[in-house]
Design a protein around this motif. Structure first.
Motif, mmCIF file in Angstrom:
data_model
loop_
_atom_site.group_PDB
_atom_site.id
_atom_site.type_symbol
_atom_site.label_atom_id
_atom_site.label_comp_id
_atom_site.label_asym_id
_atom_site.label_seq_id
_atom_site.Cartn_x
_atom_site.Cartn_y
_atom_site.Cartn_z
ATOM 1 N N GLY A 38 -0.901 -3.493 -9.583
ATOM 2 C CA GLY A 38 0.085 -3.797 -8.557
ATOM 3 C C GLY A 38 -0.528 -4.609 -7.423
ATOM 4 O O GLY A 38 0.076 -5.581 -6.945
ATOM 5 N N LEU A 39 -1.727 -4.214 -7.014
ATOM 6 C CA LEU A 39 -2.427 -4.939 -5.965
ATOM 7 C C LEU A 39 -2.752 -6.357 -6.424
ATOM 8 O O LEU A 39 -2.587 -7.319 -5.660
ATOM 9 N N MET A 40 -3.188 -6.503 -7.672
ATOM 10 C CA MET A 40 -3.521 -7.820 -8.192
ATOM 11 C C MET A 40 -2.281 -8.723 -8.227
ATOM 12 O O MET A 40 -2.323 -9.874 -7.765
ATOM 13 N N ASN A 41 -1.171 -8.196 -8.731
ATOM 14 C CA ASN A 41 0.037 -9.013 -8.867
ATOM 15 C C ASN A 41 0.590 -9.436 -7.503
ATOM 16 O O ASN A 41 0.986 -10.588 -7.311
ATOM 17 N N LEU A 58 -1.576 -7.990 2.787
ATOM 18 C CA LEU A 58 -2.129 -6.703 3.220
ATOM 19 C C LEU A 58 -1.026 -5.654 3.365
ATOM 20 O O LEU A 58 -1.186 -4.510 2.927
ATOM 21 N N PHE A 59 0.072 -6.038 3.970
ATOM 22 C CA PHE A 59 1.148 -5.072 4.214
ATOM 23 C C PHE A 59 1.750 -4.560 2.914
ATOM 24 O O PHE A 59 1.930 -3.355 2.725
ATOM 25 N N VAL A 60 2.041 -5.475 2.001
ATOM 26 C CA VAL A 60 2.684 -5.092 0.742
ATOM 27 C C VAL A 60 1.712 -4.353 -0.172
ATOM 28 O O VAL A 60 2.098 -3.445 -0.912
ATOM 29 N N SER A 61 0.430 -4.706 -0.096
ATOM 30 C CA SER A 61 -0.547 -4.169 -1.034
ATOM 31 C C SER A 61 -1.134 -2.841 -0.595
ATOM 32 O O SER A 61 -1.895 -2.235 -1.341
ATOM 33 N N GLY A 77 0.174 -15.376 5.375
ATOM 34 C CA GLY A 77 0.165 -14.989 3.968
ATOM 35 C C GLY A 77 -0.732 -13.793 3.718
ATOM 36 O O GLY A 77 -0.366 -12.851 2.996
ATOM 37 N N ALA A 78 -1.921 -13.803 4.336
ATOM 38 C CA ALA A 78 -2.838 -12.672 4.190
ATOM 39 C C ALA A 78 -2.240 -11.411 4.802
ATOM 40 O O ALA A 78 -2.406 -10.304 4.266
ATOM 41 N N GLY A 79 -1.537 -11.570 5.925
ATOM 42 C CA GLY A 79 -0.902 -10.418 6.557
ATOM 43 C C GLY A 79 0.159 -9.786 5.670
ATOM 44 O O GLY A 79 0.219 -8.552 5.527
#
Length: 456
Positions: A239-242, A279-282, A274-276
């Protein structure tokens, strides 16, 4: 006591510390900046335009560069945490069927491709340790693969605005110059340097095939075990990868869309946003606020590189403020400025040779304001654009010649010491110097043929 020679002496002393590695280069740059601050207060030599010295020194720092690198480093940290890069290494080994040459081509293609989206230093920091681990298990000499990953990531990084730290710095400065800003976006780099990079990549691959011909013929003794591995076992969190790959792709898409759609947002803001989101979703639900996922991400960000950049910008800014770079630019213009093509070609080769002797990042930081001064000294007869493209070519390709020519090279050499085959300077230069000459020759041909067309 306001002697500009003292500023030059501090600059030289700091660079000697950086290149000698007596202390970490981030510490060397920080210490040099501290000396600049102290001398500035004692002497009052710097023109602060009515502001405090501290405020002026902060203006010398290109925070756009640091923000862009930070955003992409967070993406790389997330992909490393979930095991994506180890997945790629195992998958590449299986696709190669244990053939060392096929493995070199696969990894030598993957590394420059990811260098289009993630800076090449971060790319090799992640992929090189996995390569060593794979090679140790398969009983393959990792030296050709490690050198290929570094050199080809440097070459791939030339084609991308975010793929090579010198390009990030060049783009940041070009965006402050309205007459050329539109050319130096994400699409501009790919369009003007992509085909050149492809030719350089093919020539480099051919040279590796010739130079490591004997190595490519050997069948690794321990490869059978790897061929039966399941690459998905390397992924700890799909999930984190996707989600990370989705937001990375979206970020790169917005880099490109910024130019087509004329989005009123800076490139570093896109990277950080994008990184934010990633981070939030992952964020794993079981995260512990004190010792959890975010701390793992923070640990993997190359903070020392960001500190180094900040110190480097201050050192170069101090030299520019007291007029040394203006004098250097005037000398270059007087000796080479009569022919714009000759001047651009000269910058390619001077940048390449200088980047082979010193790291291409500090050289680029020093050279960018020189190019700006050259165009100003010409009274408008010269454009900065072809000179910036020449600098990107020379610094990117020239850094391949030696183990200290680029930060990616330095990291790969350090990582090689984890294997039974540590990289030597002699071995590197046997590969790197011919590659530098070949790729810079291709760059020279492109500059002569397309000066005023692509590079204008």
């Amino acid at each position: 006591m306001d002697d500009p020679r003292i500023v030059l002496a501090i600059f030289i002393f700091s660079f000697v510390l950086i290149f000698s590695e007596v202390v970490h280069r981030a510490v060397a740059a920080w210490f040099g900046s501290t000396l600049i601050l102290l001398y500035g207060h004692i002497s009052g030599i710097f023109d602060t335009h009515g502001n405090s010295l501290e405020h002026t020194m902060l203006e010398w720092i290109e925070f756009e560069v640091i923000g862009l690198l930070l955003g992409m480093m967070v993406f790389a940290a997330l992909l490393e945490i979930c095991g994506f890069f180890e997945y790629i290494a195992v998958k590449a080994t299986k696709l190669s069927g244990g053939n060392p040459w096929k493995l070199l081509v696969i990894l030598g293609s993957f590394t420059p491709l990811i260098s289009i989206a993630i800076d090449n230093v971060t790319a090799v920091i992640i992929i090189a340790p996995v390569t060593v681990k794979i090679c140790n298990r398969a009983e393959i000499n990792p030296i050709p693969l490690l050198i290929a990953e570094a050199i080809l990531s440097n070459i791939g990084g030339v084609a991308s605005m975010v793929g090579d730290p010198p390009n990030v710095m060049i783009a940041a400065r070009a965006h402050t110059m309205p007459e050329i800003a539109d050319s130096f976006g994400f699409n501009g780099f790919l369009f003007r340097l992509g085909l050149l990079t492809l030719f350089a990549w093919m020539i480099t691959i051919a040279y590796f095939k010739w130079y490591y011909n004997e190595w490519t013929r050997k069948k690794p003794a321990g490869v059978e075990e790897l061929l039966y591995m399941d690459e998905w076992d390397s992924v700890s969190d799909r999930g984190l990868m996707n989600s990370t790959l989705f937001f990375l792709a979206l970020t790169v898409l917005l880099f490109s869309a910024k130019e087509f759609m004329h989005l009123d947002v800076e490139i570093h803001a896109i990277a950080l946003a994008g990184a934010g989101f990633a981070l939030f979703v992952s964020r794993p639900m079981e995260e512990d606020l004190r010792d959890g996922f975010i701390n793992d991400v923070i640990d993997k960000v190359e903070w020392q590189a960001l500190i180094f950049f900040a110190g480097l910008f201050i050192l170069v800014g101090s030299l520019e403020n007291v007029g040394y770079l203006n004098n250097m630019a005037a000398w270059i213009f007087e000796n080479f400025g009569s022919d714009p093509v000759v001047l651009a070609v000269a910058i390619i080769w001077v940048s390449a040779i200088a980047s082979a002797v010193i790291d291409n990042i500090p050289f680029t930081a020093a050279m960018i304001p020189v190019i700006v001064e050259i165009t100003e000294a010409s009274g408008g007869s010269l454009s900065a654009a072809p000179l910036f493209w020449a600098l990107a070519m020379g610094a990117g390709f020239g850094g391949n010649a030696t183990p200290i020519g680029s930060s990616a090279n330095v990291m790969v050499v350090a990582i090689s010491e984890r294997s039974p085959y540590p990289l030597t300077t002699v071995e590197w230069m046997r590969v790197g110097v011919p590659v530098m000459v070949l790729s810079c020759t291709v760059a020279t041909i492109f500059m002569v043929l397309f000066h005023g067309v692509l590079y204008s």
